[in-house]
Design an enzyme around this catalytic site. Structure first.
Site, PDB file in Angstrom:
ATOM      1  N   ARG A  13       0.825  -1.216   0.000  1.00 27.25           N
ATOM      2  CA  ARG A  13       0.000   0.000   0.000  1.00 27.25           C
ATOM      3  C   ARG A  13       0.854   1.259   0.000  1.00 27.25           C
ATOM      4  O   ARG A  13       0.434   2.284  -0.513  1.00 27.25           O
ATOM      5  CB  ARG A  13      -0.978   0.001   1.175  1.00 27.25           C
ATOM      6  CG  ARG A  13      -0.354   0.210   2.522  1.00 27.25           C
ATOM      7  CD  ARG A  13      -1.441   0.488   3.554  1.00 27.25           C
ATOM      8  NE  ARG A  13      -0.854   0.648   4.876  1.00 27.25           N
ATOM      9  CZ  ARG A  13      -1.544   0.970   5.946  1.00 27.25           C
ATOM     10  NH1 ARG A  13      -2.844   1.145   5.882  1.00 27.25           N
ATOM     11  NH2 ARG A  13      -0.950   1.102   7.113  1.00 27.25           N
ATOM     12  N   GLU A  59     -18.599   3.930   2.012  1.00 26.63           N
ATOM     13  CA  GLU A  59     -18.071   3.139   0.901  1.00 26.63           C
ATOM     14  C   GLU A  59     -19.066   2.989  -0.247  1.00 26.63           C
ATOM     15  O   GLU A  59     -18.664   2.893  -1.412  1.00 26.63           O
ATOM     16  CB  GLU A  59     -17.606   1.766   1.402  1.00 26.63           C
ATOM     17  CG  GLU A  59     -16.376   1.837   2.304  1.00 26.63           C
ATOM     18  CD  GLU A  59     -16.675   2.318   3.715  1.00 26.63           C
ATOM     19  OE1 GLU A  59     -17.850   2.250   4.142  1.00 26.63           O
ATOM     20  OE2 GLU A  59     -15.734   2.772   4.400  1.00 26.63           O
ATOM     21  N   PHE A  84     -14.396  -3.849   2.800  1.00 26.11           N
ATOM     22  CA  PHE A  84     -15.488  -2.897   2.596  1.00 26.11           C
ATOM     23  C   PHE A  84     -15.808  -2.767   1.103  1.00 26.11           C
ATOM     24  O   PHE A  84     -16.966  -2.586   0.717  1.00 26.11           O
ATOM     25  CB  PHE A  84     -15.141  -1.535   3.186  1.00 26.11           C
ATOM     26  CG  PHE A  84     -14.687  -1.568   4.626  1.00 26.11           C
ATOM     27  CD1 PHE A  84     -14.990  -2.657   5.445  1.00 26.11           C
ATOM     28  CD2 PHE A  84     -13.952  -0.531   5.158  1.00 26.11           C
ATOM     29  CE1 PHE A  84     -14.564  -2.696   6.769  1.00 26.11           C
ATOM     30  CE2 PHE A  84     -13.526  -0.558   6.481  1.00 26.11           C
ATOM     31  CZ  PHE A  84     -13.825  -1.644   7.280  1.00 26.11           C
ATOM     32  N   HIS A 110      -5.498  -4.052   3.132  1.00 25.15           N
ATOM     33  CA  HIS A 110      -5.858  -5.026   4.161  1.00 25.15           C
ATOM     34  C   HIS A 110      -6.446  -6.302   3.532  1.00 25.15           C
ATOM     35  O   HIS A 110      -7.367  -6.902   4.063  1.00 25.15           O
ATOM     36  CB  HIS A 110      -6.858  -4.455   5.169  1.00 25.15           C
ATOM     37  CG  HIS A 110      -6.398  -3.209   5.888  1.00 25.15           C
ATOM     38  ND1 HIS A 110      -6.131  -2.027   5.244  1.00 25.15           N
ATOM     39  CD2 HIS A 110      -6.178  -2.971   7.207  1.00 25.15           C
ATOM     40  CE1 HIS A 110      -5.761  -1.112   6.120  1.00 25.15           C
ATOM     41  NE2 HIS A 110      -5.774  -1.662   7.327  1.00 25.15           N
ATOM     42  N   ARG A 171      -1.022  -4.687   3.919  1.00 20.14           N
ATOM     43  CA  ARG A 171      -0.917  -3.587   4.878  1.00 20.14           C
ATOM     44  C   ARG A 171       0.519  -3.369   5.337  1.00 20.14           C
ATOM     45  O   ARG A 171       0.940  -2.250   5.531  1.00 20.14           O
ATOM     46  CB  ARG A 171      -1.814  -3.910   6.069  1.00 20.14           C
ATOM     47  CG  ARG A 171      -1.771  -2.867   7.157  1.00 20.14           C
ATOM     48  CD  ARG A 171      -2.952  -2.988   8.086  1.00 20.14           C
ATOM     49  NE  ARG A 171      -2.744  -2.141   9.245  1.00 20.14           N
ATOM     50  CZ  ARG A 171      -2.286  -2.582  10.413  1.00 20.14           C
ATOM     51  NH1 ARG A 171      -2.017  -3.866  10.583  1.00 20.14           N
ATOM     52  NH2 ARG A 171      -2.120  -1.747  11.416  1.00 20.14           N
TER      53      ARG A 171
END
Lengths: 321, 308
Positions: A13, A59, A84, A110, A171
């Site tokens: 990320r 979201e 999400f 994640h 992550r």
């Protein structure tokens, strides 16, 4: 440590954020759509405020807004957590983005168990299955930080990739798969190690790293395991997978995702239709995994370890003989 | 989510409603010559066409299409800047039918504006037709396919944001049902539109007060509705959604691209114009048999004659 290793000794990320900012400076279509992720405001928003919007911790709104931006010719990168993106906002992804084949780049961090002790609300072990089932979506799972940079740069090419893309990131820093520059092509499996006895088909940072380590273990036992990094789960590189099915004793799929519906599911579907062979799927078993642990601990409990992968490969070979 | 149910309406007592509509003619629905019609006449034609589409294989969402007919007619006849011969004209206004189940009304509006041949309306809901119960993306003039409630306002936020960013002159309009406002995603979008000061985005609420199972206030109350929007940072214009002049005035009072966004709450009557269906929750989705269609059409025409 080489320059390459130093440069990419970071989380997928982090290199994503740096690469996104870099491409956005020269491509004004790039639009960073944030859901208060933390980390995009300091770099991206501070430098390119006109190409950034925070739509709040919302979201569903993220996906609808991104679809609207893309329909108007912009190139939105929709940022949220993988879980999400795939579950909370699934319908907006399906109808507004995938259904319209709009060039939205959905970026979920994640992925897998990389949220570690955050727990199952923040784990994403069904996201690949969901995203893979949606129309027009390309599904990318880079194996390390370097591959993430290749992938993000490829996402800016809307001629090659006119439709939506789901980019699944982790992550924390994970091991580097390559020692230097290599050829990355979306839709083309990355052959990490040749071998004619058995094939390990992996996607995701820890699964790929553990598969490479498993191949080393197998080499010590006189077994030549082919290792394929399937950074593109959709469209799956059918030629690479079917060649492995024909040329080796069988396949072991390895992923940081449920054993159903993801890479293992895709490989099983493909081989069942075109070259039935033994497919041993390693990944997260069915269940709500509400246990505390680090990413590697949680994956180890699921059996994503080099020894378990090597053992599965040997079993596949025994069954073939 | 939308859970349409289809019922076959039985005979309901006619209900009288005073309106400010002008006289409507009794042109055949297939008459595509629109130049000489007044907006009120177009609205009447739209209602006839909605009833006709209700005779399709599985009916249509009659009540919510009729309640939207006047505001859609004003939008398509007088407000939206569009080029039917160039549907992707960059400076066009964008209209998003978030209450996608009112597709029959949208098709009639698109037909009146020249996006579709009027004869094609007869194909509504038939196998292989472009005219689905909720709009499909392949249809010229449709910006986004809709049908699952609660999506349109976010699409409008993204559209308005992009129009502002690219400096195009078009505006974004999103029509929602009142029951649709029970979807939480609407309020995510509402919050962001106000925060981003997207004055180029206009929301319209078809406040017909009926959802499938009954009165919105008995099922999942929305009031104080204007107060809700105001508290989310919107400017609220409440108008009679069947008063063409009131609608014109509302659409004439919209802000620029960095202004406070406006929501037009259009007070309407579900099934408006057809006495059999007015204020009837069962008008939500109706398959009109030949007999029912004949009576519904007669009621619609009798109403318009009385008002002329």
């Amino acid at each position: 440590m080489t320059d390459w290793q130093e440069r990419y000794a970071t989380a997928t990320r982090d290199v994503y954020r740096a690469t996104l900012l870099d491409i956005a400076k020269s491509d004004t279509r790039v639009f960073c759509v944030d859901t208060d992720m933390g980390g995009l405001e300091d770099g991206f928003e501070a430098e390119l405020p006109d190409q950034y919007v925070n739509v709040g911790i919302a979201e569903a709104n993220l996906m609808g807004v991104s679809a609207g931006l893309a329909a108007e010719g912009l190139l939105p990168f929709a940022n949220t957590i993988a879980s999400f993106a795939a579950t909370r906002a699934c319908e907006q992804v399906k109808v507004d983005i995938a259904g319209n084949a709009l060039p939205v780049r959905i970026v979920g961090t994640h992925g897998g168990f990389s949220a570690g002790h955050y727990g199952p609300t923040h784990h994403a072990v069904e996201d690949v299955a969901i995203m893979r089932s949606l129309p027009n979506l390309t599904v990318l799972v880079p194996a390390d930080a370097a591959e993430t940079e290749y992938a993000v740069r490829a996402l800016a090419d809307t001629e090659q990739l006119p439709g939506p893309v789901y980019l699944r990131l982790g992550r924390k820093a994970t091991p580097l798969v390559h020692r230097g520059p290599y050829t990355f092509r979306i839709g083309q499996a990355d052959l990490l190690r040749p071998g004619r006895d058995v094939t390990l088909v992996a996607s995701g940072p820890v699964p790929v790293a553990e598969s490479v380590a498993a191949a080393e273990l197998l080499a010590g036992r006189g077994i030549a395991a082919r290792v394929l990094n399937l950074h593109t789960v959709k469209p799956l590189d059918a030629e690479a997978v079917l060649s492995a099915a024909r040329e080796t004793a069988g396949l072991v799929t390895v992923e940081d995702h449920l054993v159903t519906g993801g890479l293992g599911g895709a490989v099983a579907e493909l081989t069942a239709a075109h070259h039935p062979c033994r497919v041993h799927r390693i990944g997260v078993p069915d269940g709500f995994h509400d246990q505390v642990g680090t990413e590697t601990e949680l994956l180890a409990r699921a059996g994503v370890t080099a020894p378990a992968i090597a053992g599965a490969a040997e079993e596949v070979m025994r069954e073939r003989n | 989510m939308s859970t349409p149910t289809t019922t076959t309406a039985t005979d309901h007592a006619a209900m009288e409603h005073a309106t400010t509509e002008h006289a409507a003619t009794e042109r055949a629905s297939s008459d595509s010559a629109t130049a000489e019609r007044t907006t009120a006449e177009q609205a009447q034609l739209m209602r006839e066409q909605i009833l006709q589409m209700g005779t399709g294989p599985d009916g249509t969402h009659v009540g919510g299409s009729l309640s939207s007919a006047d505001l859609l007619t004003v939008l398509y006849q007088e407000v939206l800047r569009l080029r039917p011969e160039e549907p992707d004209w960059p400076d066009r206004d964008r209209f998003i039918l978030s209450k996608g189940h009112a597709s029959a009304a949208l098709y009639a509006a698109l037909s009146a504006r020249g996006f579709l041949p009027a004869e094609e309306l007869a194909e509504y809901g038939t196998s292989g037709s472009r005219l689905a119960g909720h709009p499909l993306r392949r249809l010229p003039g449709v910006e986004f396919p809709t049908g699952s409630l609660g999506h349109g306002l976010s699409l409008g936020v993204g559209t308005a944001l992009a129009l502002r960013r690219t400096g195009r002159s078009g505006r974004a309009y999103v029509l929602m049902g009142d029951g649709e406002l029970q979807e939480g995603s609407v309020w995510e979008a509402a919050m962001s539109a106000a925060h981003l000061r997207l004055g180029g985005l206009t929301a319209i609420v078809d406040r017909n007060r009926l959802q499938i199972t009954g009165d919105t206030e008995e099922r999942m109350g929305l009031e104080p509705l204007a107060g809700k929007w105001r508290s989310f940072g919107w400017q609220v214009l409440t108008v009679d959604g069947h008063d063409l002049d009131a609608l014109r005035a509302a659409f004439a009072a919209l802000p620029g691209p960095t202004g406070q966004p406006v929501v037009i709450i259009a007070d309407t009557v579900k099934g408006k114009g057809v006495p059999l269906f007015e204020n009837k929750k069962k008008s939500h989705s109706v398959k009109l048999s030949p007999n029912l269609h004949r009576r519904a059409l007669a009621g619609l025409r009798a109403r318009s004659r009385r008002q002329s």
